[in-house]
Design a protein around this motif. Structure first.
Motif, PDB file in Angstrom:
ATOM      1  N   UNK A  79      82.374  31.858  59.249  1.00 23.01           N
ATOM      2  CA  UNK A  79      82.498  30.590  59.962  1.00 23.01           C
ATOM      3  C   UNK A  79      83.807  29.974  59.498  1.00 23.01           C
ATOM      4  N   UNK A  81      84.501  27.113  58.688  1.00 25.92           N
ATOM      5  CA  UNK A  81      84.230  26.212  57.580  1.00 25.92           C
ATOM      6  C   UNK A  81      85.268  25.100  57.459  1.00 25.92           C
ATOM      7  N   UNK A  82      85.479  24.417  58.572  1.00 26.43           N
ATOM      8  CA  UNK A  82      86.366  23.255  58.559  1.00 26.43           C
ATOM      9  C   UNK A  82      85.506  22.029  58.330  1.00 26.43           C
ATOM     10  N   UNK A  83      86.012  21.067  57.568  1.00 25.83           N
ATOM     11  CA  UNK A  83      85.282  19.821  57.366  1.00 25.83           C
ATOM     12  C   UNK A  83      85.297  19.054  58.686  1.00 25.83           C
ATOM     13  N   UNK A  84      84.130  18.791  59.283  1.00 30.39           N
ATOM     14  CA  UNK A  84      84.117  18.198  60.623  1.00 30.39           C
ATOM     15  C   UNK A  84      84.686  16.786  60.651  1.00 30.39           C
ATOM     16  N   UNK A  85      84.699  16.111  59.497  1.00 28.78           N
ATOM     17  CA  UNK A  85      85.161  14.721  59.458  1.00 28.78           C
ATOM     18  C   UNK A  85      86.642  14.607  59.098  1.00 28.78           C
ATOM     19  N   UNK A  94      93.952  20.599  52.713  1.00 20.42           N
ATOM     20  CA  UNK A  94      92.881  20.092  51.846  1.00 20.42           C
ATOM     21  C   UNK A  94      93.162  20.382  50.369  1.00 20.42           C
ATOM     22  N   UNK A 119      90.169  16.838  66.116  1.00 22.44           N
ATOM     23  CA  UNK A 119      89.005  17.054  65.258  1.00 22.44           C
ATOM     24  C   UNK A 119      88.578  18.510  65.395  1.00 22.44           C
ATOM     25  N   UNK A 121      85.768  19.956  65.855  1.00 24.16           N
ATOM     26  CA  UNK A 121      84.837  20.328  66.922  1.00 24.16           C
ATOM     27  C   UNK A 121      85.406  20.125  68.327  1.00 24.16           C
ATOM     28  N   UNK A 122      86.682  19.756  68.389  1.00 28.57           N
ATOM     29  CA  UNK A 122      87.347  19.751  69.692  1.00 28.57           C
ATOM     30  C   UNK A 122      88.007  21.099  69.980  1.00 28.57           C
ATOM     31  N   UNK A 135      94.891  27.335  56.785  1.00 27.69           N
ATOM     32  CA  UNK A 135      94.491  26.741  55.512  1.00 27.69           C
ATOM     33  C   UNK A 135      94.652  27.744  54.374  1.00 27.69           C
TER      34      UNK A 135
ATOM     35  N   UNK B 170      77.881  24.987  52.076  1.00 20.85           N
ATOM     36  CA  UNK B 170      79.060  25.787  52.407  1.00 20.85           C
ATOM     37  C   UNK B 170      80.336  24.985  52.187  1.00 20.85           C
ATOM     38  N   UNK B 171      80.255  23.667  52.391  1.00 20.78           N
ATOM     39  CA  UNK B 171      81.441  22.838  52.157  1.00 20.78           C
ATOM     40  C   UNK B 171      81.731  22.719  50.663  1.00 20.78           C
ATOM     41  N   UNK B 174      83.474  25.832  49.826  1.00 19.95           N
ATOM     42  CA  UNK B 174      84.863  25.734  50.286  1.00 19.95           C
ATOM     43  C   UNK B 174      85.697  24.933  49.293  1.00 19.95           C
ATOM     44  N   UNK B 178      89.146  26.247  47.331  1.00 21.75           N
ATOM     45  CA  UNK B 178      90.475  25.638  47.396  1.00 21.75           C
ATOM     46  C   UNK B 178      90.756  24.820  46.137  1.00 21.75           C
ATOM     47  N   UNK B 180      89.434  22.162  44.630  1.00 21.01           N
ATOM     48  CA  UNK B 180      89.515  20.697  44.683  1.00 21.01           C
ATOM     49  C   UNK B 180      89.161  20.130  43.319  1.00 21.01           C
ATOM     50  N   UNK B 192      82.642  11.298  52.823  1.00 22.00           N
ATOM     51  CA  UNK B 192      82.520  11.422  54.278  1.00 22.00           C
ATOM     52  C   UNK B 192      81.219  12.105  54.689  1.00 22.00           C
ATOM     53  N   UNK B 269      84.706  11.179  64.624  1.00 18.78           N
ATOM     54  CA  UNK B 269      84.725  12.642  64.754  1.00 18.78           C
ATOM     55  C   UNK B 269      83.447  13.159  65.391  1.00 18.78           C
ATOM     56  N   UNK B 272      83.037  12.969  69.728  1.00 16.25           N
ATOM     57  CA  UNK B 272      83.463  14.062  70.590  1.00 16.25           C
ATOM     58  C   UNK B 272      82.293  14.967  70.950  1.00 16.25           C
TER      59      UNK B 272
END
Ligand code: ADP
Ligand code: MG
Lengths: 230, 275
Positions: A79, A81-85, A94, A119, A121-122, A135, B170-171, B174, B178, B180, B192, B269, B272
């Motif tokens: 996936x 795995x992008x932060x949706x916000x 990031x 965003x 999800x667009x 990334x 999963x976040x 992630x 990276x 963080x 968030x 966000x 949408x």
């Protein structure tokens, strides 16, 4: 457990157990700097387990062995795995301070210039996976680990992503370990193809033009336990 | 094939009529119809003398009473006092609840220490604490603000904590890949990710705050909308009581709308997906 090297990626005697079952059982593996390696294996053969060990994401799994990887390792998941916000550019950079400009460049490289403020999800599935690639790239990895990154994409998008990944690889030259269950994907992209079986590297094929790809394909399928009628 | 594709024309008269089961088109401004109907009934009953003003004042009396109360300044004074109490209670309860949720959500020790007492507090209605708080703090402003703050803290804590706990692992993975830092992890992922839960808690918190305010002002109080209403009760002024009810209703409506606006702004966000 992982030590950092500037060059060779070396795994020795890697064992990983879930309960009593050894998913990886004394696995040895070497990847040269700038080498593109594909890892095949049946579902449940331990491909993700190996990749997570290389990424250092498996502190909680029992086992032993040594893993030597470079300092800069990037991971692309199945996936995106992008932060949706977070907007696309913020996802790319990031955790990197003052990397906006490089982030923009990497987005342009994966063909997403102008979508910085979108965003996640667009975006379509393929576009999201390209953001994930950006990334990874922006961190200038010496080793890129990818766990079936195109598994969720449609066939056409997948082909485009193959070309993109190969082009990015040629420009940036990280060592790559691409986990896939698709023999043709492995042959199309990699310099060397490994087959995981019984917790070790059960077969290995180098794609140096010596042997015809049809033959290699048949041998890999055989190693995967598929009797190919070509 | 073309015949099949063509729509049968209406003139053949053999078109099978569609059976419509959905309720159909919405009535324009339909949500106003019910309230207006009630208002009409109320006015008619008052005008015909069928409704005793001691039982329920006429709508126009309520309006003139409201104007009189506003002209004398009583309405504004009491309103200001009430709004101040709620604002103070929220200003203390919201940060406290959010901070506790963060500590409890980010560390197992924090959770072990904090979560239990709040779950127990959750089982006790905040209003039931009033006798004790009156003994400790007297019947002044401190007591009223404290009850509101304690009552507000609970929904904020519960929903923020839940939001934190349900952030996709999963976040987290992630964030580890990276590399963080802890601070960046909290700022980019935890806050968030917990925001939708926090905002849901906020809506409950605002409703709770008004509810507690009403009770605190009806019992032992010398100012505020609730006091104004309670005083009116002793004089049998149903018009003043009705003015108070309308004011409470409007306050509840406005504060809920404000939270929803904040929700739309900060969760853009998500929009949408909905649109
Ligand atoms: N967290 C886990 N707990 C228990 N078993 C697991 C866990 N993760 C993977 N496994 C098991 O380990 C084996 C290998 O899994 P995995 O590495 O994900 O396979 P692959 O990626 O090759 O499909 C599977 O049999 C799977 O059920
Ligand atoms: Mg897998």
């Amino acid at each position: 457990m992982a030590t950092h090297t500037g060059e060779l990626i070396r795994v020795q005697g890697l064992t990983r157990r879930y309960g009593a079952r050894a998913v990886l059982d004394g696995l040895d593996l070497e990847i040269a700097p700038g080498e593109f390696v594909a890892l095949l294996g049946q579902s449940g053969s331990g491909k993700s387990t190996l990749l997570r060990a290389l990424a250092g994401l498996d502190d909680d799994v029992a086992g032993g062995g040594t893993v030597a990887v470079p300092e800069q390792v990037s991971v692309v998941f199945q996936d995106a795995r992008l932060l949706p916000w977070a907007r696309v550019l913020d996802n790319v950079v990031l955790g990197l301070p003052r990397a906006e400009q490089r982030g923009r460049e990497c987005l342009a490289e994966v063909g997403l210039a102008g979508r910085e403020r979108a965003w996640p999800n667009e975006l379509s599935g393929g576009e999201q996976q390209r953001v994930a690639l950006a990334r990874s790239l922006v961190r200038e990895p010496s080793l890129l680990l990818a766990d079936e990154p195109f598994g969720a994409l449609d066939a056409l998008t997948r082909l485009r992503m193959h070309a993109l990944l190969r082009r990015l690889f040629e420009q940036h030259r990280p060592a790559v370990l691409l986990v896939t269950h698709d023999v043709d994907e492995a042959i199309a992209l990699a310099d060397r193809v490994l087959v995981l079986g019984d917790g070790r590297i059960a077969a290995e094929k180098r794609l140096d033009g010596g042997t015809s790809t049809t033959e290699i394909r048949a041998e890999l399928l055989r190693a995967l336990g598929v009797t190919a009628d070509l | 094939m073309t015949l099949l594709a063509a729509r049968p024309s209406a003139t053949t008269g053999r078109v099978r009529p569609r059976r419509r089961l959905a309720p159909g088109r919405p009535v324009p401004s339909g949500f106003l119809l019910g309230p207006l109907l009630l208002l009409g009934l109320w006015a008619a009953a008052s005008a015909s003398g069928w409704l005793d003003p001691r039982f329920l004042s006429a709508p126009w009396t309520v309006v003139t009473t409201a104007v009189e109360l506003a002209e004398s300044g009583r309405l504004q004074d009491n309103l200001l006092t009430s709004v101040e109490r709620v604002a103070l209670g929220l200003a203390i309860g919201i940060p406290a609840g959010a901070a506790l949720a963060l500590v409890s959500g980010l560390s197992r020790w924090g959770e072990a220490v904090i979560d239990g007492p709040i779950q127990i507090k959750r089982a006790i209605p905040s209003l039931a604490l009033m006798p004790l708080l009156v003994l400790w703090l007297g019947i002044g402003e401190v007591m009223k603000v404290s009850v509101i703050a304690v009552g507000v803290l609970v929904p904020i804590y519960i929903h923020t904590h839940n939001g934190l706990r349900t952030i996709d692992s999963r976040y987290v993975e992630l964030a580890e890949t990276v590399r963080l830092s802890r601070a960046a992890f909290i700022r980019r992922v935890v806050l968030p990710g917990a925001l939708p839960g926090f905002l849901l808690g906020l809506r409950f918190a605002v409703t709770t705050a008004w509810l507690i305010l009403v009770v605190a002002e009806l019992i032992n109080s010398t100012s505020g909308i609730g006091y104004m209403m309670d005083l009116a009760r002793t004089y049998g002024q149903t018009d003043v009581i009705l003015v108070g009810l309308v004011v409470y209703g409007l306050l509840g409506l406005f504060s809920d709308a404000a939270v929803r606006l904040a929700e739309r702004r900060t969760l853009s966000w998500r929009r949408t997906l909905a649109s």
